[in-house]
Design a protein around this motif. Sequence first.
Motif, short mmCIF file in Angstrom:
data_model
loop_
_atom_site.label_atom_id
_atom_site.label_comp_id
_atom_site.label_asym_id
_atom_site.label_seq_id
_atom_site.Cartn_x
_atom_site.Cartn_y
_atom_site.Cartn_z
N LEU A 38 0.83 -1.20 0.00
CA LEU A 38 0.00 0.00 0.00
C LEU A 38 0.87 1.25 0.00
O LEU A 38 0.61 2.20 -0.76
CB LEU A 38 -0.93 0.00 1.21
N MET A 39 1.91 1.25 0.84
CA MET A 39 2.75 2.43 0.96
C MET A 39 3.67 2.64 -0.24
O MET A 39 3.80 3.76 -0.73
CB MET A 39 3.59 2.32 2.24
N TYR A 40 4.29 1.56 -0.70
CA TYR A 40 5.32 1.70 -1.72
C TYR A 40 4.89 1.22 -3.11
O TYR A 40 5.66 1.34 -4.07
CB TYR A 40 6.57 0.94 -1.29
N GLY A 41 3.66 0.70 -3.20
CA GLY A 41 3.15 0.25 -4.49
C GLY A 41 1.98 1.10 -4.94
O GLY A 41 2.06 1.85 -5.92
N VAL A 42 0.86 1.01 -4.21
CA VAL A 42 -0.36 1.70 -4.62
C VAL A 42 -0.19 3.21 -4.60
O VAL A 42 -0.58 3.90 -5.56
CB VAL A 42 -1.54 1.27 -3.71
N VAL A 83 -8.17 14.17 -0.01
CA VAL A 83 -8.62 14.21 1.39
C VAL A 83 -8.52 12.85 2.05
O VAL A 83 -7.92 12.72 3.13
CB VAL A 83 -10.06 14.78 1.47
N PRO A 84 -9.06 11.76 1.45
CA PRO A 84 -8.90 10.45 2.10
C PRO A 84 -7.45 9.98 2.14
O PRO A 84 -7.06 9.27 3.07
CB PRO A 84 -9.77 9.51 1.25
N VAL A 85 -6.65 10.36 1.14
CA VAL A 85 -5.23 10.00 1.17
C VAL A 85 -4.55 10.64 2.37
O VAL A 85 -3.81 9.98 3.11
CB VAL A 85 -4.53 10.42 -0.14
N ALA A 86 -4.80 11.93 2.57
CA ALA A 86 -4.20 12.63 3.72
C ALA A 86 -4.65 12.01 5.03
O ALA A 86 -3.84 11.83 5.96
CB ALA A 86 -4.57 14.11 3.67
N MET A 87 -5.93 11.67 5.13
CA MET A 87 -6.44 11.06 6.36
C MET A 87 -5.81 9.69 6.57
O MET A 87 -5.43 9.33 7.69
CB MET A 87 -7.95 10.94 6.28
N GLY A 88 -5.66 8.90 5.50
CA GLY A 88 -5.05 7.58 5.63
C GLY A 88 -3.59 7.64 6.03
O GLY A 88 -3.09 6.76 6.73
N LEU A 89 -2.90 8.69 5.58
CA LEU A 89 -1.47 8.83 5.90
C LEU A 89 -1.23 9.34 7.32
O LEU A 89 -0.24 8.97 7.96
CB LEU A 89 -0.81 9.78 4.91
N LEU A 90 -2.12 10.19 7.80
CA LEU A 90 -1.86 10.89 9.06
C LEU A 90 -2.75 10.44 10.22
O LEU A 90 -2.32 10.46 11.37
CB LEU A 90 -2.04 12.40 8.86
N ALA A 91 -3.99 10.06 9.93
CA ALA A 91 -4.96 9.82 11.01
C ALA A 91 -5.11 8.35 11.34
O ALA A 91 -4.81 7.47 10.52
CB ALA A 91 -6.32 10.41 10.61
N LEU A 141 -10.00 2.91 -5.07
CA LEU A 141 -10.66 1.70 -4.57
C LEU A 141 -9.64 0.69 -4.07
O LEU A 141 -9.87 0.02 -3.06
CB LEU A 141 -11.52 1.10 -5.68
N SER A 142 -8.52 0.58 -4.78
CA SER A 142 -7.46 -0.34 -4.35
C SER A 142 -6.89 0.08 -3.01
O SER A 142 -6.68 -0.75 -2.12
CB SER A 142 -6.35 -0.39 -5.41
N ALA A 143 -6.62 1.38 -2.86
CA ALA A 143 -6.08 1.88 -1.60
C ALA A 143 -7.06 1.62 -0.46
O ALA A 143 -6.65 1.21 0.64
CB ALA A 143 -5.78 3.37 -1.72
N MET A 144 -8.33 1.84 -0.70
CA MET A 144 -9.33 1.60 0.34
C MET A 144 -9.42 0.12 0.68
O MET A 144 -9.56 -0.25 1.85
CB MET A 144 -10.69 2.13 -0.13
N ALA A 145 -9.34 -0.74 -0.34
CA ALA A 145 -9.41 -2.18 -0.10
C ALA A 145 -8.26 -2.65 0.78
O ALA A 145 -8.47 -3.42 1.74
CB ALA A 145 -9.42 -2.93 -1.42
N THR A 147 -6.53 -0.81 2.83
CA THR A 147 -6.73 -0.22 4.16
C THR A 147 -7.73 -1.03 4.97
O THR A 147 -7.53 -1.26 6.17
CB THR A 147 -7.21 1.24 4.03
N CYS A 148 -8.79 -1.46 4.32
CA CYS A 148 -9.80 -2.28 5.02
C CYS A 148 -9.21 -3.61 5.47
O CYS A 148 -9.52 -4.11 6.56
CB CYS A 148 -11.00 -2.51 4.11
N CYS A 149 -8.36 -4.20 4.63
CA CYS A 149 -7.72 -5.46 5.01
C CYS A 149 -6.83 -5.28 6.24
O CYS A 149 -6.76 -6.17 7.10
CB CYS A 149 -6.89 -6.00 3.84
N LEU A 150 -6.17 -4.15 6.33
CA LEU A 150 -5.28 -3.89 7.45
C LEU A 150 -6.04 -3.53 8.73
O LEU A 150 -5.50 -3.66 9.84
CB LEU A 150 -4.32 -2.75 7.10
N HIS A 151 -7.28 -3.08 8.59
CA HIS A 151 -8.04 -2.60 9.76
C HIS A 151 -9.44 -3.20 9.74
O HIS A 151 -10.44 -2.48 9.83
CB HIS A 151 -8.11 -1.07 9.74
#
Length: 214
Positions: A38-42, A83-91, A141-145, A147-151
């Motif tokens: 997610l961090m270094y690919g997507v 906006v969701p990218v920033a939230m996923g990176l920081l929050a 959608l890939s990033a969200m998927a 993220t959902c797998c991780l949480h």
Amino acid sequence: MTLSRSPVTRAWRRWRRPRDLEVPRNAVDVEDANRRFLMYGVMPLWFVPAVADWLMHRRTRIEDTSGTKESAIHALMMTEAGVPVAMGLLARVNPLVLSVMGGAAAAHGATALWDVSLATGEREVRPVEQHIHSFLEVLPLSAMAFTCCLHWDQVRAALRGGDRPEDWKLLPKDNPLPARYLAAIGLGIGACVVLPYAEEMRRCLRAAKARKAV
């Protein structure tokens, strides 16, 4: 309670104090592998089609066709993704963040449809550009998927309505991502997304002004 004294504000004031999240390079753990991809690919993959799409717009002279209207839609889509990218990176990922991600992904898809509907009526949209759009639409959608797998615990909490107070608060990550990684991603977003599309909007505004002056 004043804003400066709220628990959320106090948490963000010390968001860099906890130890950075470690992502082992050679770990075989599934969670670490998902997080690493997610961090270094997507995330970096977003930059390539973004620049390619900008080049397509420039090649078909967007400033002389659909102009500022389409360029403004591009800015809206960048906001819906940013906006969701920033939230996923920081929050901290919780039901609030997941809900924003889901809503933003749906809005991004609808806006992308609006964008193509406008563009095809005003300028040539070649198959290559349409294929680039496919990448730009699927990456959120890939990033969200991932993220959902991780949480997954937070996904279940969101589906149940989030009954804990912290479920609906924007809080910093318990272990923030490394500062060097955040700086690199920020630089990439600035160089590959913000600057090219700001230049596009500038061209469109300048061309519109020239047409009015004639």
